[in-house]
Design a protein around this motif. Structure first.
Motif, mmCIF file in Angstrom:
data_model
loop_
_atom_site.group_PDB
_atom_site.id
_atom_site.type_symbol
_atom_site.label_atom_id
_atom_site.label_comp_id
_atom_site.label_asym_id
_atom_site.label_seq_id
_atom_site.Cartn_x
_atom_site.Cartn_y
_atom_site.Cartn_z
ATOM 1 N N THR A 189 4.862 8.384 4.753
ATOM 2 C CA THR A 189 4.654 9.172 5.960
ATOM 3 C C THR A 189 5.279 8.391 7.102
ATOM 4 O O THR A 189 4.724 7.377 7.544
ATOM 5 C CB THR A 189 3.158 9.414 6.226
ATOM 6 N N LYS A 190 6.414 8.838 7.556
ATOM 7 C CA LYS A 190 7.186 8.080 8.528
ATOM 8 C C LYS A 190 6.371 7.801 9.783
ATOM 9 O O LYS A 190 5.713 8.681 10.333
ATOM 10 C CB LYS A 190 8.464 8.839 8.890
ATOM 11 N N GLY A 191 6.417 6.549 10.207
ATOM 12 C CA GLY A 191 5.703 6.138 11.399
ATOM 13 C C GLY A 191 4.227 5.899 11.184
ATOM 14 O O GLY A 191 3.516 5.487 12.109
ATOM 15 N N ASP A 192 3.740 6.113 9.944
ATOM 16 C CA ASP A 192 2.308 5.982 9.692
ATOM 17 C C ASP A 192 1.990 5.036 8.537
ATOM 18 O O ASP A 192 1.365 4.004 8.728
ATOM 19 C CB ASP A 192 1.697 7.348 9.411
ATOM 20 N N ARG A 193 2.472 5.355 7.320
ATOM 21 C CA ARG A 193 2.100 4.521 6.180
ATOM 22 C C ARG A 193 2.971 4.791 4.956
ATOM 23 O O ARG A 193 3.647 5.813 4.863
ATOM 24 C CB ARG A 193 0.642 4.744 5.801
ATOM 25 N N LEU A 194 2.890 3.848 4.023
ATOM 26 C CA LEU A 194 3.461 4.014 2.692
ATOM 27 C C LEU A 194 2.343 3.776 1.691
ATOM 28 O O LEU A 194 1.577 2.811 1.819
ATOM 29 C CB LEU A 194 4.598 3.031 2.417
ATOM 30 N N GLU A 195 2.239 4.660 0.721
ATOM 31 C CA GLU A 195 1.245 4.502 -0.334
ATOM 32 C C GLU A 195 1.965 4.161 -1.626
ATOM 33 O O GLU A 195 2.895 4.863 -2.037
ATOM 34 C CB GLU A 195 0.423 5.784 -0.475
ATOM 35 N N LEU A 196 1.553 3.067 -2.243
ATOM 36 C CA LEU A 196 2.205 2.545 -3.437
ATOM 37 C C LEU A 196 1.214 2.478 -4.585
ATOM 38 O O LEU A 196 0.046 2.133 -4.390
ATOM 39 C CB LEU A 196 2.781 1.151 -3.179
ATOM 40 N N ALA A 197 1.684 2.798 -5.788
ATOM 41 C CA ALA A 197 0.862 2.712 -6.991
ATOM 42 C C ALA A 197 1.444 1.658 -7.922
ATOM 43 O O ALA A 197 2.664 1.540 -8.053
ATOM 44 C CB ALA A 197 0.809 4.069 -7.697
ATOM 45 N N ARG A 198 0.591 0.898 -8.563
ATOM 46 C CA ARG A 198 1.046 -0.190 -9.416
ATOM 47 C C ARG A 198 1.909 0.319 -10.565
ATOM 48 O O ARG A 198 1.597 1.330 -11.191
ATOM 49 C CB ARG A 198 -0.149 -0.961 -9.992
ATOM 50 N N ASN A 199 2.996 -0.361 -10.823
ATOM 51 C CA ASN A 199 3.877 -0.079 -11.951
ATOM 52 C C ASN A 199 3.413 -0.930 -13.124
ATOM 53 O O ASN A 199 3.723 -2.118 -13.202
ATOM 54 C CB ASN A 199 5.325 -0.407 -11.572
ATOM 55 N N LYS A 211 -3.591 -0.156 -6.228
ATOM 56 C CA LYS A 211 -2.992 0.658 -5.173
ATOM 57 C C LYS A 211 -2.802 -0.200 -3.935
ATOM 58 O O LYS A 211 -3.659 -1.005 -3.587
ATOM 59 C CB LYS A 211 -3.891 1.851 -4.839
ATOM 60 N N VAL A 212 -1.655 -0.035 -3.285
ATOM 61 C CA VAL A 212 -1.366 -0.748 -2.039
ATOM 62 C C VAL A 212 -1.025 0.280 -0.972
ATOM 63 O O VAL A 212 -0.208 1.180 -1.201
ATOM 64 C CB VAL A 212 -0.200 -1.742 -2.206
ATOM 65 N N THR A 213 -1.655 0.153 0.168
ATOM 66 C CA THR A 213 -1.317 0.989 1.311
ATOM 67 C C THR A 213 -0.726 0.092 2.396
ATOM 68 O O THR A 213 -1.361 -0.884 2.810
ATOM 69 C CB THR A 213 -2.555 1.711 1.865
ATOM 70 N N LEU A 214 0.482 0.415 2.801
ATOM 71 C CA LEU A 214 1.146 -0.315 3.880
ATOM 72 C C LEU A 214 1.055 0.552 5.137
ATOM 73 O O LEU A 214 1.780 1.542 5.276
ATOM 74 C CB LEU A 214 2.611 -0.592 3.522
ATOM 75 N N ARG A 215 0.132 0.218 5.999
ATOM 76 C CA ARG A 215 -0.050 0.983 7.233
ATOM 77 C C ARG A 215 0.842 0.421 8.325
ATOM 78 O O ARG A 215 0.910 -0.795 8.525
ATOM 79 C CB ARG A 215 -1.504 0.939 7.678
ATOM 80 N N ILE A 216 1.530 1.287 9.024
ATOM 81 C CA ILE A 216 2.396 0.874 10.122
ATOM 82 C C ILE A 216 1.562 0.876 11.396
ATOM 83 O O ILE A 216 1.188 1.936 11.917
ATOM 84 C CB ILE A 216 3.612 1.808 10.239
ATOM 85 N N VAL A 217 1.229 -0.322 11.869
ATOM 86 C CA VAL A 217 0.388 -0.471 13.058
ATOM 87 C C VAL A 217 1.137 -1.397 14.018
ATOM 88 O O VAL A 217 0.988 -2.615 13.974
ATOM 89 C CB VAL A 217 -0.996 -1.051 12.710
ATOM 90 N N THR A 218 1.951 -0.832 14.863
ATOM 91 C CA THR A 218 2.823 -1.643 15.713
ATOM 92 C C THR A 218 2.100 -2.234 16.914
ATOM 93 O O THR A 218 2.575 -3.205 17.495
ATOM 94 C CB THR A 218 4.022 -0.809 16.203
ATOM 95 N N GLN A 219 0.944 -1.678 17.290
ATOM 96 C CA GLN A 219 0.194 -2.207 18.427
ATOM 97 C C GLN A 219 -0.621 -3.416 17.975
ATOM 98 O O GLN A 219 -1.439 -3.323 17.045
ATOM 99 C CB GLN A 219 -0.723 -1.144 19.016
ATOM 100 N N ASP A 220 -0.416 -4.527 18.649
ATOM 101 C CA ASP A 220 -1.068 -5.772 18.257
ATOM 102 C C ASP A 220 -2.591 -5.645 18.233
ATOM 103 O O ASP A 220 -3.252 -6.053 17.266
ATOM 104 C CB ASP A 220 -0.672 -6.899 19.212
ATOM 105 N N ALA A 221 -3.159 -5.107 19.286
ATOM 106 C CA ALA A 221 -4.621 -5.010 19.389
ATOM 107 C C ALA A 221 -5.195 -4.149 18.273
ATOM 108 O O ALA A 221 -6.256 -4.462 17.708
ATOM 109 C CB ALA A 221 -5.007 -4.444 20.756
ATOM 110 N N ALA A 222 -4.500 -3.073 17.949
ATOM 111 C CA ALA A 222 -4.981 -2.178 16.894
ATOM 112 C C ALA A 222 -4.944 -2.862 15.530
ATOM 113 O O ALA A 222 -5.830 -2.665 14.689
ATOM 114 C CB ALA A 222 -4.133 -0.905 16.871
ATOM 115 N N ARG A 223 -3.907 -3.685 15.316
ATOM 116 C CA ARG A 223 -3.789 -4.406 14.047
ATOM 117 C C ARG A 223 -4.948 -5.398 13.871
ATOM 118 O O ARG A 223 -5.571 -5.471 12.815
ATOM 119 C CB ARG A 223 -2.439 -5.130 13.995
#
Length: 530
Positions: A189-199, A211-223
């Motif tokens: 989901t562009k600008g939001d996250r990538l969802e990955l499943a183990r191979n 399962k790995v979720t890579l959340r895109i959180v560009t704001q420092d405080a939010a991270r």
């Protein structure tokens, strides 16, 4: 039911891990990902994601040393031929076999990707011919001796040959994102996250996380807030201002590593007239002052690097005078960090014919590098005090890079990670004369050009003897830095923070590799129970 939900909420608030998520990992990424297409944009966040999904002939460990990847071994069988032996039994995510045909298709696709803001051609242009000896042996022929072939092959992702003609949109949708990596792409989901499943068929063995979720959180405080709340277990690009606070929390751990990321300023030293400079009264300049090395040198002398490191970076950086930190191949002991000398800078400007200075617009990202917009503001203040009134134009990286590639800016601030563990990558991409056919100057957005730098770098790229090659690289860097082909600022210190006892081996190349995070004891026990 309500009381049970409240109980779960209390547990989550207390930071108690629940068995249902024991084998899942959520990471907050600090920068945006512009594409899942591994050949579209040579950008560290994109390359980081690509490493999860795809494989490379050569991989790198956390110290940027080369190790076997999809190739188990490699050697130069003559001065212009490199042979790679491929790993057998590797499967793509769709179950198809990995063979030499996929390597050929991947290399040939690189120059064909349309509208690439920063192409990977610097790593493939030297290949004049590819020979498939057998399904698990491939040879790369070059016109001239080329020692960096194994290093370059750590930068080009291998895709399935059946998707060689796929578009970037096809990769982003997941349709073509079929690799050999430790994870499969479930959703982007562009600008939001990538969802990955183990191979589970990954040749390197099962990773710790289902399962790995890579959340895109560009704001420092939010991270940081997400980490403290337990919404994520890992954050990268720990805000420098929060390091002390996080270090004091016993539930958290911080991992740091001086990176190969150089923050720098590029200046338009090519065009006769440049677009975003002006006279002191705001009128367009009839000539480009950045063509004069004295002006570029003066701009460098006005920058107080130790002050930026201390006040903006909170000490989590190292002042830079050259392209790579001193522990990497090609660093020169003869290059020193430029001393802060505003008075000397004013004299140089006067000698160059600009005693009254001129106005500058410094363009930078505001969501790509650690404190990027703050660094730009600090530089602008220093230049303004030195007689060069400067305003900052900070923008998201997705907007910045295409415009920078189109040469819309006169002065820009960016960062560069060598990726190859040595200075050849930086010289070739940032300072060699732009040559699309040869793949030189692919990120030279100031169009700096120096025939001596070009010749020495080309000599290095053709010299197999490491001692001689390093000498060429060092001399090329010395000339380019003396000429102020770009202004080095500092090397970032990469910072990761984890919770729940999770451990990470921090990487020089800044990449956040999910499968390299090790669960703590509690996580291991829960994973076994599951």
């Amino acid at each position: 039911m309500r009381s049970f939900r409240n109980f779960l909420a209390v547990l989550a608030t207390a930071g108690v891990a629940l068995p249902l998520s024991a084998a899942n990992l959520t990471i907050a990424l600090g920068t945006d990902v512009t594409a899942v297409d591994p050949h579209y944009h040579n950008l560290t966040p994109n390359n980081n994601v690509a490493a999860h999904i795809y494989g490379y002939l050569v991989d790198r460990n956390e110290k940027s040393q080369m190790i076997p990847g999809l190739a188990t071994e490699w050697k130069a069988i003559d001065p212009t031929t490199w042979e790679f032996k491929l790993r057998k039994g590797v499967k793509f995510h769709d179950g198809s076999d990995f063979t030499a045909a996929d390597v050929v298709a991947s290399i040939e696709r690189v120059p064909k990707v349309p509208n690439s803001p920063s192409p990977f051609t610097a790593y493939t242009k030297q290949i004049a011919k590819i020979e498939v000896v057998d399904p698990y042996t491939v040879r790369f022929k070059t016109t001239l001796p080329y020692p960096l072939m194994p290093s370059d092959m750590s930068q080009v992702a291998i895709i399935s040959k059946q998707f060689a003609g796929a578009s970037t949109d096809d990769f982003n949708s997941g349709k073509a994102a079929i690799g050999t990596g430790p994870y499969k792409l479930a959703k982007f989901t562009k600008g939001d996250r990538l969802e990955l499943a183990r191979n589970d068929a990954y040749w390197g063995g099962k990773t710790p996380w289902d399962k790995v979720t890579l959340r895109i959180v560009t704001q420092d405080a939010a991270r940081v807030a997400a980490l403290l709340a337990g919404d994520v277990q890992v954050i990268e690009n720990v805000p420098t201002a929060d390091v002390a606070k996080l270090k004091g929390d016993k539930k958290l751990a911080i991992f740091r590593q001086v990176s190969d990321r150089l923050m720098y300023v590029h200046m338009d030293s090519d065009r006769a007239v440049t677009p975003t400079l002006a006279t002191r009264d705001g009128k367009p300049l009839d000539r480009n002052p950045l063509k004069d090395p004295r002006v570029r040198k003066a701009m460098s002398m006005m920058i107080n690097r130790p002050a930026i490191v201390e006040r903006v970076m909170e000490g989590e950086a190292i002042p830079a005078g050259q392209l790579v930190p001193d522990f990497l191949f090609g660093a020169s002991k003869n290059i020193k960090v430029q001393a802060y000398d505003p008075e000397g800078a004013k004299k140089l400007l006067a000698e160059a014919g600009y005693p009254n200075g001129f106005e500058i617009t410094l363009t930078a990202t505001n969501n790509r590098y650690v404190n990027d917009a703050k660094i730009a503001q600090a530089i602008a203040q220093m230049w303004t005090r030195g007689g060069l009134p400067t305003k900052v134009n900070a923008m998201p990286s997705a907007t910045f890079f295409p415009q920078a590639t189109d040469l819309k800016f006169s002065v820009l601030q960016a960062g560069w990670s060598t990726g190859t563990g040595e200075s050849s990558s930086s010289l070739k991409a940032l300072l060699m004369t732009f040559n699309k056919e040869k793949g030189f100057g692919t990120a030279n957005r100031g169009r700096y050009s120096n025939t001596k730098v070009d010749a020495l770098t080309e000599d290095a790229l053709q010299t197999v003897d490491d001692v001689k090659r390093e000498a060429y690289l060092q001399r090329a860097a010395e000339i380019a830095m003396a000429d102020t082909g770009l202004i080095p600022l500092h090397f970032q210190v990469s910072l990761w923070a984890t919770r729940d006892g999770i451990v990470y081996a921090p990487r020089v190349d800044e990449q956040t590799r999910a499968w390299k995070f090790t669960p703590g004891k509690r996580g291991e026990e829960m994973a076994k129970a599951k």
